[in-house]
Design an enzyme around this catalytic site. Structure first.
Site, mmCIF file in Angstrom:
data_model
loop_
_atom_site.group_PDB
_atom_site.id
_atom_site.type_symbol
_atom_site.label_atom_id
_atom_site.label_comp_id
_atom_site.label_asym_id
_atom_site.label_seq_id
_atom_site.Cartn_x
_atom_site.Cartn_y
_atom_site.Cartn_z
ATOM 1 C CE1 TYR A 39 26.662 16.754 -6.017
ATOM 2 C CE2 TYR A 39 26.544 17.652 -3.801
ATOM 3 C CZ TYR A 39 27.160 16.846 -4.735
ATOM 4 O OH TYR A 39 28.272 16.137 -4.371
ATOM 5 C CG HIS A 96 32.637 18.535 -7.901
ATOM 6 N ND1 HIS A 96 31.319 18.918 -7.864
ATOM 7 C CD2 HIS A 96 32.620 17.226 -7.569
ATOM 8 C CE1 HIS A 96 30.546 17.896 -7.532
ATOM 9 N NE2 HIS A 96 31.327 16.842 -7.357
ATOM 10 C CE LYS A 151 31.631 17.960 -2.943
ATOM 11 N NZ LYS A 151 30.533 17.008 -2.966
ATOM 12 C CG ASP A 198 30.033 17.459 0.293
ATOM 13 O OD1 ASP A 198 31.242 17.739 0.366
ATOM 14 O OD2 ASP A 198 29.478 17.122 -0.772
#
Length: 334
Positions: free
Chosen positions: A55, A128, A84, A50
């Site tokens: 990130y 997201h 996402k 994931d």
């Protein structure tokens, strides 16, 4: 669930591994470390990865996947990758970020992630967060008062753009994250709906067991995916540090001692036994290796009841920066 109990069938016919590896990077960890730990996670048995644009480590996660494919550890079809739109990746899942919720930005965001990841498709592409904000390079565009600058976007139109990504083969499945039941209903009741969300990825752990949202999702054949399943990483920018530490809970520790397991494994096993897909996030190789052992034991009905009784509706990740946005999801009970 498949015979081994390690995958669950989605409402579009695809399968998702019930245990996933989360790649969000703690502030003290270099983004590049995602390369080594993701490779290690694949080596010890993780097949569900994931990731997200948020990130800022998709390049390294992608390199890790390609490396393990190249050396024969896995084939691409072995990996489930989530991405996402905020974005994320599920070996493959990718999360679509809030700045890309305008329909015309959805496919380009995914194509950019795919290029970074060196992949032809992701297994799961999800929204997201249901908060559309001003498009641009800033992840969190703010006004002079420090509030997020919202964007006027109909999430149903965003969803239609995700459906088109599925139709052209850029993703196998599509879903959402951090949606409450009313926001899910809005998608489910959309005129001309082509594909239902296969999942809703939300914070979920014994202190926030999301039982009502879980029941709602199950009634619509939507899989609940748990993030923050081990509590939180105690990051002061995101979490109220005055909240109790989940893995120090005396009930969890007692159950762990009885089964000769760690509290973390008990928490992960709890989610799997209640039909929740769970993400285990760690940059510690010893813990990553331990977490894959969640299939080696089973909790009793009494254990499950005791853990259910820990629910306190404690939310570690409140996303307070989004309070005031018309689509802020956590004002609802579930």
């Amino acid at each position: 669930m498949d015979p081994k109990g390690q995958r669950v069938k989605l409402n579009d016919g695809h399968f998702i591994p019930v245990l996933g590896f989360g790649t969000a990077v703690p502030p003290e960890v270099l983004k590049s470390e995602a390369l080594e730990v993701t490779k290690f996670a694949i080596e010890v048995g993780f097949r569900h990865i994931d990731c997200a644009h948020l990130y800022r480590n998709e390049e390294y996660v992608g390199q890790a996947i390609q490396s393990k494919i190249a050396d024969g550890t896995v084939k691409r079809e072995d990996i489930f990758y989530t991405s996402k739109v905020l974005h994320a990746v599920c070996l493959t899942c990718v999360l679509l970020w809030c700045t890309f919720l305008r329909p015309e930005l959805v496919r380009p965001a995914l194509e950019k992630s795919l290029k970074t990841l060196q992949l032809d498709y992701v297994d799961l592409y999800i929204i997201h967060f249901p908060l559309a904000v001003k498009p641009g390079e800033e992840l969190f565009p703010k006004d002079e008062n420090g509030k997020l600058i919202s964007d006027s976007v109909d999430l149903c139109h965003t969803w239609e753009a995700l459906e088109k990504c599925k139709d052209v083969g850029l993703t196998k499945s599509i879903g959402v994250s951090n949606f409450n039941h009313k926001q899910l209903e809005k998608i489910l009741n959309k005129p001309g709906l082509k594909y239902k969300p296969v999942c809703n990825q939300v914070e979920c752990h014994p202190y926030l067991n999301q039982s009502k949202l879980l029941d709602f999702c199950k009634s619509h054949d939507i899989v609940l995916v748990a993030y923050g399943a081990l509590g939180s990483q105690r990051i002061k920018e995101w979490v109220n540090l005055n909240l109790p530490v989940l893995l120090e809970d005396s009930v969890l520790c007692a159950i762990a001692k009885k089964h000769k397991q760690t509290p973390a494994l008990v928490v992960l096993r709890y989610q799997i036994q209640r039909g929740v897909v769970v993400l285990a996030k760690s940059y510690n190789k010893k813990r990553i290796k331990e977490n894959i052992q969640v299939f080696d034991f089973e909790l009793t009905p009494e254990d499950m009841k005791a853990i259910d009784g820990l629910n306190r509706n404690i939310r570690y990740y409140e996303f307070l920066i989004g309070v005031g946005h018309p689509e802020y999801p956590f004002s609802e009970e579930y």
